[in-house]
Structures are given as structure tokens and as C-alpha cells.
Design an enzyme around this catalytic site. Structure first.
Site, mmCIF file in Angstrom:
data_model
loop_
_atom_site.group_PDB
_atom_site.id
_atom_site.type_symbol
_atom_site.label_atom_id
_atom_site.label_comp_id
_atom_site.label_asym_id
_atom_site.label_seq_id
_atom_site.Cartn_x
_atom_site.Cartn_y
_atom_site.Cartn_z
ATOM 1 N N SER A 108 13.397 34.597 -32.592
ATOM 2 C CA SER A 108 14.797 35.011 -32.710
ATOM 3 C C SER A 108 15.650 34.005 -33.496
ATOM 4 O O SER A 108 16.833 34.239 -33.705
ATOM 5 C CB SER A 108 15.384 35.213 -31.311
ATOM 6 O OG SER A 108 15.163 34.048 -30.555
ATOM 7 N N THR A 109 15.024 32.883 -33.926
ATOM 8 C CA THR A 109 15.788 31.911 -34.716
ATOM 9 C C THR A 109 15.252 31.879 -36.136
ATOM 10 O O THR A 109 14.355 32.649 -36.485
ATOM 11 C CB THR A 109 15.657 30.488 -34.113
ATOM 12 O OG1 THR A 109 14.315 30.038 -34.308
ATOM 13 C CG2 THR A 109 15.983 30.484 -32.625
ATOM 14 N N GLU A 159 2.209 21.397 -39.832
ATOM 15 C CA GLU A 159 1.334 20.229 -40.018
ATOM 16 C C GLU A 159 0.183 20.522 -40.993
ATOM 17 O O GLU A 159 -0.519 19.595 -41.417
ATOM 18 C CB GLU A 159 0.734 19.779 -38.670
ATOM 19 C CG GLU A 159 1.680 18.983 -37.787
ATOM 20 C CD GLU A 159 2.832 19.801 -37.232
ATOM 21 O OE1 GLU A 159 2.564 20.878 -36.673
ATOM 22 O OE2 GLU A 159 3.996 19.386 -37.385
ATOM 23 N N HIS A 218 13.492 29.493 -37.422
ATOM 24 C CA HIS A 218 12.306 28.644 -37.522
ATOM 25 C C HIS A 218 11.210 29.265 -38.397
ATOM 26 O O HIS A 218 10.630 28.607 -39.241
ATOM 27 C CB HIS A 218 11.739 28.413 -36.120
ATOM 28 C CG HIS A 218 11.802 26.989 -35.692
ATOM 29 N ND1 HIS A 218 12.848 26.484 -34.964
ATOM 30 C CD2 HIS A 218 10.955 25.951 -35.894
ATOM 31 C CE1 HIS A 218 12.633 25.200 -34.738
ATOM 32 N NE2 HIS A 218 11.502 24.855 -35.285
ATOM 33 N N LEU A 228 -4.954 29.863 -48.552
ATOM 34 C CA LEU A 228 -3.821 30.127 -47.658
ATOM 35 C C LEU A 228 -4.276 31.054 -46.521
ATOM 36 O O LEU A 228 -4.277 32.269 -46.646
ATOM 37 C CB LEU A 228 -2.677 30.782 -48.437
ATOM 38 C CG LEU A 228 -1.435 31.149 -47.631
ATOM 39 C CD1 LEU A 228 -0.728 29.908 -47.089
ATOM 40 C CD2 LEU A 228 -0.472 31.979 -48.472
ATOM 41 N N TRP A 261 -1.275 26.293 -32.318
ATOM 42 C CA TRP A 261 -0.242 27.286 -31.999
ATOM 43 C C TRP A 261 -0.899 28.662 -32.106
ATOM 44 O O TRP A 261 -1.656 28.907 -33.045
ATOM 45 C CB TRP A 261 0.919 27.223 -33.009
ATOM 46 C CG TRP A 261 2.120 26.464 -32.532
ATOM 47 C CD1 TRP A 261 2.253 25.119 -32.500
ATOM 48 C CD2 TRP A 261 3.347 27.017 -32.018
ATOM 49 N NE1 TRP A 261 3.487 24.784 -32.004
ATOM 50 C CE2 TRP A 261 4.185 25.926 -31.701
ATOM 51 C CE3 TRP A 261 3.834 28.310 -31.797
ATOM 52 C CZ2 TRP A 261 5.456 26.081 -31.180
ATOM 53 C CZ3 TRP A 261 5.094 28.469 -31.285
ATOM 54 C CH2 TRP A 261 5.898 27.371 -30.970
ATOM 55 N N ILE A 290 4.576 33.719 -36.038
ATOM 56 C CA ILE A 290 5.130 34.996 -35.564
ATOM 57 C C ILE A 290 6.645 34.845 -35.455
ATOM 58 O O ILE A 290 7.142 33.890 -34.831
ATOM 59 C CB ILE A 290 4.519 35.408 -34.213
ATOM 60 C CG1 ILE A 290 3.001 35.547 -34.361
ATOM 61 C CG2 ILE A 290 5.130 36.726 -33.724
ATOM 62 C CD1 ILE A 290 2.254 35.816 -33.074
ATOM 63 N N ARG A 321 -4.352 41.682 -37.846
ATOM 64 C CA ARG A 321 -4.870 40.901 -38.980
ATOM 65 C C ARG A 321 -5.930 39.886 -38.571
ATOM 66 O O ARG A 321 -6.560 39.264 -39.406
ATOM 67 C CB ARG A 321 -3.701 40.256 -39.729
ATOM 68 C CG ARG A 321 -2.965 41.280 -40.579
ATOM 69 C CD ARG A 321 -1.540 40.909 -40.859
ATOM 70 N NE ARG A 321 -0.860 41.978 -41.602
ATOM 71 C CZ ARG A 321 -0.416 43.115 -41.065
ATOM 72 N NH1 ARG A 321 -0.576 43.350 -39.773
ATOM 73 N NH2 ARG A 321 0.173 44.036 -41.807
ATOM 74 N N VAL A 371 -1.072 30.900 -37.584
ATOM 75 C CA VAL A 371 -0.413 32.193 -37.361
ATOM 76 C C VAL A 371 1.042 31.938 -36.993
ATOM 77 O O VAL A 371 1.331 31.313 -35.973
ATOM 78 C CB VAL A 371 -1.111 32.978 -36.226
ATOM 79 C CG1 VAL A 371 -0.328 34.245 -35.892
ATOM 80 C CG2 VAL A 371 -2.543 33.330 -36.614
HETATM 81 C C1 DLZ Z 1 8.111 25.384 -33.805
HETATM 82 C C2 DLZ Z 1 7.146 26.469 -34.121
HETATM 83 C C3 DLZ Z 1 7.501 27.810 -33.967
HETATM 84 C C4 DLZ Z 1 8.843 28.225 -33.493
HETATM 85 N N1 DLZ Z 1 6.624 28.793 -34.211
HETATM 86 C C5 DLZ Z 1 5.387 28.485 -34.647
HETATM 87 C C6 DLZ Z 1 4.446 29.511 -34.944
HETATM 88 O O1 DLZ Z 1 4.675 30.710 -34.778
HETATM 89 N N2 DLZ Z 1 3.230 29.137 -35.422
HETATM 90 C C7 DLZ Z 1 2.890 27.810 -35.642
HETATM 91 O O2 DLZ Z 1 1.779 27.549 -36.113
HETATM 92 N N3 DLZ Z 1 3.776 26.835 -35.349
HETATM 93 C C8 DLZ Z 1 4.991 27.129 -34.858
HETATM 94 N N4 DLZ Z 1 5.875 26.137 -34.564
HETATM 95 C C9 DLZ Z 1 5.418 24.712 -34.607
HETATM 96 C C10 DLZ Z 1 5.549 24.041 -35.987
HETATM 97 O O3 DLZ Z 1 4.634 24.585 -36.917
HETATM 98 C C11 DLZ Z 1 5.282 22.539 -35.852
HETATM 99 O O4 DLZ Z 1 4.063 22.323 -35.191
HETATM 100 C C12 DLZ Z 1 6.369 21.804 -35.067
HETATM 101 O O5 DLZ Z 1 7.634 22.106 -35.587
HETATM 102 C C13 DLZ Z 1 6.150 20.269 -35.142
HETATM 103 O O6 DLZ Z 1 6.264 19.816 -36.493
#
Ligand code: DLZ
Length: 164
Positions: free
Chosen positions: A92-93, A64, A95, A120, A28, A89, A134, A87
């Protein structure tokens, strides 16, 4: 009065020779994660950690990281420290809040349960610009500071402490 310098003062005598370090990073936000991983590896290498002693693995997202770090530490008992990089970020929810909280708590638990230092390496940013800064790649004229440098130094310091 002395000028305030934000951030950690690194130890000057850090020597990572002989240490084996695991890096687990997310896919991600990879364009920000990549320079953080690079900064981490460069710092480990310049402190004496050999390329063969740096294991790099990836996972989908930050959520994960705790599970993967735990399993990889179990699979590689010769690893001296783990650096878990991602990372987050804010969107709007809700999460962001849930993932950030559980990821950070999970990583702390992996370190305490395994007896191996877990660093960390998770940025929890309110804006994309904060994340770019960063990772040392900035967007608004100043590059910022690559936090991978600090994470590598912390991993070496904690790995050495754990060997005493
Ligand atoms: C779902 C999600 C969201 C909204 N944002 C991020 C993020 O900014 N950075 C990141 O590393 N992962 C994000 N994820 C994915 C979750 O960490 C995870 O991979 C999924 O919910 C599957 O378990």
C-alpha cells in the site's frame, strides 16, 4: 492465422555443459522464491550444467540483489552468468515502485559493468496470485508457468554468447 503464444521461444540446442552459473536469491517471499529457484536449477541441470557448477547464495530482499550479485561475481571470477531471483509484491506504500526500479536498473548495471550476463529473475507483481502463477504454483485452479525455466535458458544462452 497462427495462434499467439506468449513468452520466449527457447533455443532447442542449448548445451550448458562446462558452464558455471551463480544463483542469488532473496529470502523475502521465500515460499514463492523457492519454487522459482527450483525451476531454475532443474532447467540448468537438464541442459547439462552440473550440480557442482551451480552456486546458490541468498540475500535478505530484492534491493540487496544488485550489490550481492556484483560482489559474488567479483569473488567468483570463474562464473559464466548470474541469475538474480526475487519476488516483489505491491503493497500500500511506494516501496514497491522504488525497490523494483532500483533493483532492475542495478542488475542491468552489474551485467554491463562486469561483462558477465546477469539475468533479471525478479518478478514485480501487483497481486500475490500473479506471483504464485509466475512461479508455476498457482492458487486459482491453474498452475501457471515457472519463470525460472526461462531464466535458466536465458543464462545459458547469454553465457555461451559471452564465450564467443
Ligand atoms: C521492504 C521490502 C518490501 C516492502 N517489499 C519487498 C518485497 O516485496 N520483496 C523483496 O524482495 N523485498 C522487499 N522489501 C525488502 C527490501 O528489498 C530490502 O531487503 C530492505 O529494504 C533492506 O534493504
Amino acid at each position: 492465422m497462427a495462434e499467439f503464444e506468449k513468452g520466449v521461444v527457447p533455443r532447442k540446442d542449448l548445451n550448458g555443459a562446462g558452464l558455471r552459473i551463480l544463483i542469488v536469491h532473496t529470502r523475502w517471499n521465500l515460499s514463492i522464491v523457492d519454487p522459482l529457484v527450483k525451476g531454475t536449477i532443474e532447467t540448468l541441470r537438464s541442459a547439462g550444467v552440473t550440480a557442482e557448477n551451480i552456486l546458490v547464495r541468498d540475500v535478505p530482499g530484492a534491493f540487496e540483489l544488485p550489490f550481492a550479485s556484483q560482489q559474488l561475481l567479483r569473488q567468483h571470477p570463474d562464473v559464466d552468468a548470474c541469475i538474480s531471483i526475487g519476488v516483489l509484491i505491491k503493497g500500500s506504500t511506494m516501496h514497491f515502485e522504488y525497490i523494483a526500479d532500483s533493483t532492475c536498473h542495478g542488475l542491468m548495471r552489474v551485467g554491463l559493468d562486469s561483462g558477465k550476463p546477469v539475468v533479471l529473475g525478479v518478478l514485480t507483481c501487483l497481486t500475490e496470485d500473479q506471483a504464485f502463477e509466475r512461479a508455476g504454483i498457482g492458487r486459482q485452479g491453474h498452475a501457471g508457468h515457472n519463470h525460472g525455466i526461462d531464466w535458466a535458458q536465458a543464462a545459458i544462452e547469454m553465457a555461451l554468447l559471452n564465450k564467443k
